[in-house]
Design a protein around this motif. Sequence first.
Motif, PDB file in Angstrom:
ATOM      1  N   ILE A 150       0.831  -1.203   0.000  1.00  0.00           N
ATOM      2  CA  ILE A 150       0.000   0.000   0.000  1.00  0.00           C
ATOM      3  C   ILE A 150       0.868   1.255   0.000  1.00  0.00           C
ATOM      4  CG2 ILE A 150      -1.863   1.206   1.196  1.00  0.00           C
ATOM      5  CD1 ILE A 150      -2.451  -1.513   2.595  1.00  0.00           C
ATOM      6  N   ASN A 151       0.591   2.155  -0.946  1.00  0.00           N
ATOM      7  CA  ASN A 151       1.239   3.472  -0.967  1.00  0.00           C
ATOM      8  C   ASN A 151       0.288   4.465  -1.627  1.00  0.00           C
ATOM      9  OD1 ASN A 151       2.054   3.911  -3.976  1.00  0.00           O
ATOM     10  ND2 ASN A 151       2.694   1.811  -3.484  1.00  0.00           N
ATOM     11  N   GLU A 152       0.496   5.744  -1.341  1.00  0.00           N
ATOM     12  CA  GLU A 152      -0.432   6.767  -1.833  1.00  0.00           C
ATOM     13  C   GLU A 152      -0.304   7.021  -3.325  1.00  0.00           C
ATOM     14  OE1 GLU A 152      -1.098   9.597   2.040  1.00  0.00           O
ATOM     15  OE2 GLU A 152       0.887   8.888   1.509  1.00  0.00           O
ATOM     16  N   ASP A 153       0.871   6.831  -3.896  1.00  0.00           N
ATOM     17  CA  ASP A 153       1.055   7.091  -5.318  1.00  0.00           C
ATOM     18  C   ASP A 153       0.229   6.142  -6.176  1.00  0.00           C
ATOM     19  OD1 ASP A 153       2.823   9.142  -4.801  1.00  0.00           O
ATOM     20  OD2 ASP A 153       4.601   7.851  -4.910  1.00  0.00           O
ATOM     21  N   ASP A 154       0.151   4.885  -5.764  1.00  0.00           N
ATOM     22  CA  ASP A 154      -0.504   3.870  -6.590  1.00  0.00           C
ATOM     23  C   ASP A 154      -1.874   3.443  -6.081  1.00  0.00           C
ATOM     24  OD1 ASP A 154       1.800   3.783  -8.202  1.00  0.00           O
ATOM     25  OD2 ASP A 154       2.747   2.350  -6.824  1.00  0.00           O
ATOM     26  N   HIS A 155      -2.192   3.726  -4.827  1.00  0.00           N
ATOM     27  CA  HIS A 155      -3.391   3.134  -4.224  1.00  0.00           C
ATOM     28  C   HIS A 155      -4.466   4.130  -3.818  1.00  0.00           C
ATOM     29  CE1 HIS A 155      -0.466  -0.137  -3.960  1.00  0.00           C
ATOM     30  NE2 HIS A 155      -1.486  -0.959  -3.828  1.00  0.00           N
ATOM     31  N   LEU A 156      -4.203   5.423  -3.960  1.00  0.00           N
ATOM     32  CA  LEU A 156      -5.245   6.418  -3.713  1.00  0.00           C
ATOM     33  C   LEU A 156      -6.109   6.519  -4.968  1.00  0.00           C
ATOM     34  CD1 LEU A 156      -6.617   8.663  -2.074  1.00  0.00           C
ATOM     35  CD2 LEU A 156      -4.863  10.247  -2.914  1.00  0.00           C
ATOM     36  N   GLU A 157      -7.358   6.057  -4.887  1.00  0.00           N
ATOM     37  CA  GLU A 157      -8.216   5.985  -6.066  1.00  0.00           C
ATOM     38  C   GLU A 157      -9.010   7.259  -6.301  1.00  0.00           C
ATOM     39  OE1 GLU A 157     -10.692   2.527  -5.969  1.00  0.00           O
ATOM     40  OE2 GLU A 157      -9.043   1.222  -6.609  1.00  0.00           O
ATOM     41  N   SER A 158      -9.515   7.883  -5.240  1.00  0.00           N
ATOM     42  CA  SER A 158     -10.321   9.086  -5.424  1.00  0.00           C
ATOM     43  C   SER A 158     -10.348   9.904  -4.141  1.00  0.00           C
ATOM     44  CB  SER A 158     -11.758   8.734  -5.838  1.00  0.00           C
ATOM     45  OG  SER A 158     -12.394   7.944  -4.846  1.00  0.00           O
ATOM     46  N   VAL A 159     -10.629  11.189  -4.293  1.00  0.00           N
ATOM     47  CA  VAL A 159     -10.752  12.106  -3.168  1.00  0.00           C
ATOM     48  C   VAL A 159     -12.072  12.863  -3.321  1.00  0.00           C
ATOM     49  CG1 VAL A 159      -9.770  14.079  -1.948  1.00  0.00           C
ATOM     50  CG2 VAL A 159      -8.252  12.370  -2.978  1.00  0.00           C
ATOM     51  N   LEU A 160     -12.898  12.833  -2.278  1.00  0.00           N
ATOM     52  CA  LEU A 160     -14.175  13.537  -2.273  1.00  0.00           C
ATOM     53  C   LEU A 160     -14.069  14.691  -1.289  1.00  0.00           C
ATOM     54  CD1 LEU A 160     -16.509  10.385  -2.092  1.00  0.00           C
ATOM     55  CD2 LEU A 160     -15.656  11.560  -4.130  1.00  0.00           C
ATOM     56  N   ASN A 161     -14.341  15.901  -1.759  1.00  0.00           N
ATOM     57  CA  ASN A 161     -14.179  17.098  -0.940  1.00  0.00           C
ATOM     58  C   ASN A 161     -15.521  17.510  -0.349  1.00  0.00           C
ATOM     59  OD1 ASN A 161     -13.434  19.455   0.291  1.00  0.00           O
ATOM     60  ND2 ASN A 161     -12.607  20.431  -1.542  1.00  0.00           N
ATOM     61  N   VAL A 162     -15.725  17.227   0.926  1.00  0.00           N
ATOM     62  CA  VAL A 162     -16.965  17.597   1.616  1.00  0.00           C
ATOM     63  C   VAL A 162     -16.948  19.084   1.954  1.00  0.00           C
ATOM     64  CG1 VAL A 162     -18.401  17.126   3.647  1.00  0.00           C
ATOM     65  CG2 VAL A 162     -17.191  15.250   2.502  1.00  0.00           C
ATOM     66  N   GLY A 163     -15.780  19.620   2.234  1.00  0.00           N
ATOM     67  CA  GLY A 163     -15.643  21.047   2.446  1.00  0.00           C
ATOM     68  C   GLY A 163     -15.682  21.498   3.889  1.00  0.00           C
ATOM     69  N   THR A 164     -15.978  20.587   4.813  1.00  0.00           N
ATOM     70  CA  THR A 164     -15.981  20.940   6.226  1.00  0.00           C
ATOM     71  C   THR A 164     -15.659  19.704   7.054  1.00  0.00           C
ATOM     72  OG1 THR A 164     -17.270  22.047   7.983  1.00  0.00           O
ATOM     73  CG2 THR A 164     -18.442  20.490   6.583  1.00  0.00           C
ATOM     74  N   SER A 165     -15.282  19.890   8.288  1.00  0.00           N
ATOM     75  CA  SER A 165     -14.799  18.816   9.160  1.00  0.00           C
ATOM     76  C   SER A 165     -15.813  17.668   9.268  1.00  0.00           C
ATOM     77  CB  SER A 165     -14.511  19.393  10.547  1.00  0.00           C
ATOM     78  OG  SER A 165     -14.098  18.386  11.438  1.00  0.00           O
ATOM     79  N   ILE A 166     -15.326  16.456   9.019  1.00  0.00           N
ATOM     80  CA  ILE A 166     -16.203  15.280   8.950  1.00  0.00           C
ATOM     81  C   ILE A 166     -16.216  14.548  10.285  1.00  0.00           C
ATOM     82  CG2 ILE A 166     -16.612  13.081   7.783  1.00  0.00           C
ATOM     83  CD1 ILE A 166     -15.084  14.293   5.360  1.00  0.00           C
ATOM     84  N   GLY A 167     -17.436  14.263  10.768  1.00  0.00           N
ATOM     85  CA  GLY A 167     -17.591  13.563  12.033  1.00  0.00           C
ATOM     86  C   GLY A 167     -17.798  12.069  11.876  1.00  0.00           C
ATOM     87  N   LYS A 168     -18.799  11.674  11.066  1.00  0.00           N
ATOM     88  CA  LYS A 168     -19.116  10.260  10.887  1.00  0.00           C
ATOM     89  C   LYS A 168     -19.458   9.993   9.429  1.00  0.00           C
ATOM     90  CE  LYS A 168     -20.854   8.842  15.439  1.00  0.00           C
ATOM     91  NZ  LYS A 168     -21.991   8.234  16.172  1.00  0.00           N
ATOM     92  N   VAL A 169     -19.117   8.788   8.968  1.00  0.00           N
ATOM     93  CA  VAL A 169     -19.507   8.335   7.639  1.00  0.00           C
ATOM     94  C   VAL A 169     -19.976   6.888   7.740  1.00  0.00           C
ATOM     95  CG1 VAL A 169     -17.920   9.873   6.421  1.00  0.00           C
ATOM     96  CG2 VAL A 169     -17.166   7.570   7.040  1.00  0.00           C
ATOM     97  N   GLY A 170     -20.754   6.458   6.759  1.00  0.00           N
ATOM     98  CA  GLY A 170     -21.217   5.082   6.692  1.00  0.00           C
ATOM     99  C   GLY A 170     -21.665   4.776   5.279  1.00  0.00           C
TER     100      GLY A 170
END
Length: 342
Positions: A150-170
């Motif tokens: 695992i490394n960020e160059d090859d294994h980061l698939e996508s980034v989603l920008n919520v725009g504010t501090s995230i508390g919980k996800v599911g």
Amino acid sequence: MAVSLSSNAVKLYSPLTGQYLGECRGHSATVNHISFNVPSSPHIFCSSSSDATIRFWDTRTFHQVSFINAGPSEEIFSFSFGGPADNLLAAGCKSQVVFWDWRTMKKAACLEESHIEDVTQVHFVPGHQNKLLSASVDGLMCLFDTSGDINEDDHLESVLNVGTSIGKVGFCGDSNQKIWCLTHIETLSVWDWKESIMEVNFEDARSLTSDRWTLGHVDYFVDCHYSMDENRLWVIGGTNSGTLGYFPLYCKSSQGGASTIGSAEAVLLGGHAGTVRSILPMSPLSGRITQSQGIFGWTGGEDGRLCCWLSDEAFDSNRSFISSALVAKVQKNSRNSRHSPY
């Protein structure tokens, strides 16, 4: 049922009877996350803490059987088991996502460039165990492929920008392809991680839910719950006086129509006298509980109370009741409240 306390201890109770079973002590700072989803043994559960450790506990003896230390001055806010071979333990720390092989307790990888602030959530995607979702105070959700080295160059698939501090996800959706996201300023959004798009954003979620009942203003959100059987998602809002409501989300379809939040379909009233922090719905999860004896669920709050809620149906007819949808619907001409908890 494991309950974390402000004393940094974890107490265990029976979810069916409420009987106190024992407690686990060892953490020296706030316990941030607890999980029974440990692949090593059905008798083991894990807890992570701001003391930089993940500790493994035996529910039969209440003793610590193993632990992982993330290093000095670290904090562990969340963790998750998964990976292609089901051997990875991922943890969200201060701006880092750290991986260990839980079988050997050796560090497998450390991702330091994707986030710049505390990583509040990490979750392997159900049904897609090689995918890991991380979420942070920096407002970003990152999706990683954990196959191979695992490394960020090859294994980061996508980034989603919520725009504010995230508390919980599911996760929700028929193949867990969607993400619900609650932020620290009480906004709510739903995303499709496969398409990397935001489907709906309720920036005024508290106002919408407050308008849907007559029990005061919704001051905060505790959690979301999803029913796979009905493909429905609820957000759970609460008041500072301890009242809770389950509010259904209606997301616009391809045929059009506006996305909105519906009226409370269940109300938990009269149990807590302060902010509620956690909810445990009672349902036959993974076949572990076949009879919930009419118990709707459990809640824990800052008032030091652990409340058990009975379904209206079980109380009225004195029979066992299990809500397959996690939320008991409020029928017309019936009471829009739960009976007093015990």
